[in-house]
Write an enzyme that holds these catalytic residues in place. Structure first.
Site, short mmCIF file in Angstrom:
data_model
loop_
_atom_site.label_atom_id
_atom_site.label_comp_id
_atom_site.label_asym_id
_atom_site.label_seq_id
_atom_site.Cartn_x
_atom_site.Cartn_y
_atom_site.Cartn_z
CG HIS A 189 -0.47 0.30 2.51
ND1 HIS A 189 -0.18 -0.69 3.43
CD2 HIS A 189 -0.19 1.47 3.13
CE1 HIS A 189 0.24 -0.13 4.55
NE2 HIS A 189 0.25 1.19 4.39
CG ASP A 222 0.23 -3.95 3.09
OD1 ASP A 222 0.47 -3.40 1.99
OD2 ASP A 222 0.02 -3.32 4.14
CB SER A 263 3.27 1.86 5.96
OG SER A 263 2.03 1.63 6.53
#
Length: 517
Positions: free
Chosen positions: A91, A123, A198
């Site tokens: 993402h 992910d 992230s």
């Protein structure tokens, strides 16, 4: 007609919200085993910063709350080889037009990068930086037990200043479904991570990799990392440029304000991917694949289960809602590209709902702010006052038409939309009674019933009828009435069409009507 495609309708009209328990840790713009490709050495704890990178993804993205924008979002990542291979989250990078990378907090030297392989279900993504001799991490060997000291490294909040937080492993290995992934092996820890972390590394006291951070929840002090074993299981494939459990979307499980799952929102699409070839666009809401409703719990679990069952290379049927058009599409991944689906055509209209007609639409809300529907912007005649029925019951109400007086006076040569809703406890009429009254009126007006069927869109359950040849002028009429799925309110929607363009309005009204009590 397959109205179950339209679980997103009410939220699309009255506003969508992310109701996920966890937040993704990429910062969106608003508006062990030897390291692959290198030697077996790696940085120690004191040099973690040197092998941690900040990534800026530049391109066009579509947010369910902010709409489309061309800007940049930032996340983190880490080097796993001396020649520039790096790991981050799907993402963070997928769907970007360009990637910019800074290493170790250096804001002067910008590096270019490209995505080699990715997986929206895990992910994960592997990117290749410009070839050079880089410091890099290696993986921790042996177990990663509960209470292991761990450190989350990265660049939270888009800040170029390197940050590390300390914690312990609170849950060593668990399965976890989130809006961004569906994983069998996740480490839960309390080394705080925030937006921008992230894709960054989770390391032990020796600087060895134990996982990839991907989500956090400040309220519950819950931070999640993709387990080392999950990453290592697919790393070689990603490095070789093979996507794993992926159709090429940057997706998010979407829920409405009431906690009802709506589908998988597409933030962006990787060029040349199966999703791109199928005609999926940023801003689409995937509602079904192979007949399975997606995002029912606000996570990627349903989507990834379909991919796991059939494989990402299989021909997969897909239904989606394109919110910018208020139109539903149907087609296939690895097959026939998606095409607009006309609800009017499904119900019996002969000319397919006039999908080619270029019409601007606006959302109309009643005076009590309880119901909403999209109508052509040219329909200036509006009545949004509370409607009192013959039994004295009060209904939130909207009538819209180019000529409101003629429409309300029963003129079949004028198109229009009418919607009413009331709490079940106070409603004077049931859905069955609404349909019965409509049938009596339409039968007296020369209308011929073309279609009658059950109706369910995930938020309402009832029935609809479709009529043609009305009023001696060939008008067409759709009548729908239903209960909300929780039984809290009754809703009735009628659309009168007299031209090809008006048939598109039927699709738009059915794709946008909403009620909230």
């Amino acid at each position: 007609m397959t109205p179950s495609r339209r679980r997103a309708a009410a939220a699309a009209a009255l506003g969508l919200s992310m109701a996920a328990a966890l937040s993704g840790c990429a910062l969106p713009a608003l508006p062990g085993f030897p390291a692959a490709g290198g030697d077996s050495g790696g940085v120690g704890f004191d040099d973690v910063q040197s092998a941690t990178i900040q990534i800026e993804a530049v391109g066009t993205f579509v947010s369910p709350e902010e709409g489309g924008y061309e800007a940049a979002g930032r996340g983190s990542g880490f080097l796993i080889s001396d020649d520039g291979l790096a790991v981050t989250n799907n993402h963070v990078v997928v769907g970007a037009g360009t990637l910019k990378v800074w290493r170790g907090g250096d804001t002067e030297s910008t590096l270019n990068a490209k995505v080699l392989g990715s997986s929206e279900c895990l992910d994960l993504a592997v990117i290749q930086l410009e070839k050079d001799d880089y410091p890099h991490f290696t993986w921790r060997e042996g177990e990663i037990p509960t209470a292991t000291d761990v450190y989350a490294a990265g660049f939270p909040l888009g800040d170029p200043e390197f940050t590390m937080t300390r914690g312990i492993v609170s849950k060593a290995d668990t399965a976890m479904d989130t809006p961004w992934a569906s994983l069998s092996h996740v480490i839960e820890h309390d080394a705080r991570i925030r937006a921008g972390n992230s894709g960054g590394p989770l390391v032990d006291e020796n600087g060895k990799l134990v996982g990839v951070n991907y989500a956090g929840n400040d309220q519950h002090d819950q931070n999640l990392a993709i387990h080392r074993d999950e990453v290592q299981g697919v790393l070689d494939q990603l490095i070789k440029g093979e996507n794993v459990m992926s159709l090429g979307i940057n997706g998010t499980g979407l829920m409405n304000e009431d906690g009802e799952g709506l589908g998988i929102w597409v933030n962006s699409v990787a060029s040349g991917s199966a999703a791109d070839k199928a005609g999926v666009e940023p801003g689409d809401l995937l509602t079904k694949m192979e007949g399975v409703s997606l995002g029912t719990d606000g996570t990627m679990a349903d989507y990834c289960s379909v991919l796991e069952t059939h494989g990402a290379d299989a021909t997969l049927a897909v239904d989606l809602f394109r919110s910018g058009e208020g139109v539903y599409y149907s087609g296939q991944f690895n097959g026939d590209a998606v095409e607009a689906v006309s609800v009017a055509q499904d119900a019996g209209a002969s000319d397919g709902g006039a999908q080619g007609v270029d019409t601007e639409y606006v959302t109309v809300v009643d005076d009590t702010e309880s119901v909403a529907v999209e109508v052509p912007a040219s329909w200036k005649g509006l009545d949004t006052a509370v409607f009192v029925d013959p039994e004295g019951g009060e209904w939130a109400h909207i009538d819209a038409s180019p000529d409101i007086s003629a429409f309300q006076g029963g003129d079949w040569s004028v198109p229009g939309v009418s919607i009413m809703a009331a709490p079940t406890a106070t409603a004077s009429f049931t859905p069955e009674e609404w349909l019965s009254m409509a049938e009596q009126h339409l039968g007296q007006s020369g209308c011929v019933k073309d279609t009658e069927d059950a109706y369910a869109d995930g938020m309402h359950e009832g029935a609809f009828t479709y009529w043609t040849g009305c009023g001696g002028v060939g008008a067409q009429y759709l009548m729908l009435s239903a209960y909300s799925t929780d039984g809290s309110y009754v809703i009735a929607l009628a659309v009168q069409a007299v031209s090809e363009a008006d048939l598109t309005t039927i699709d738009r009204a059915l794709g946008s009507f909403a009620a909230s009590f």
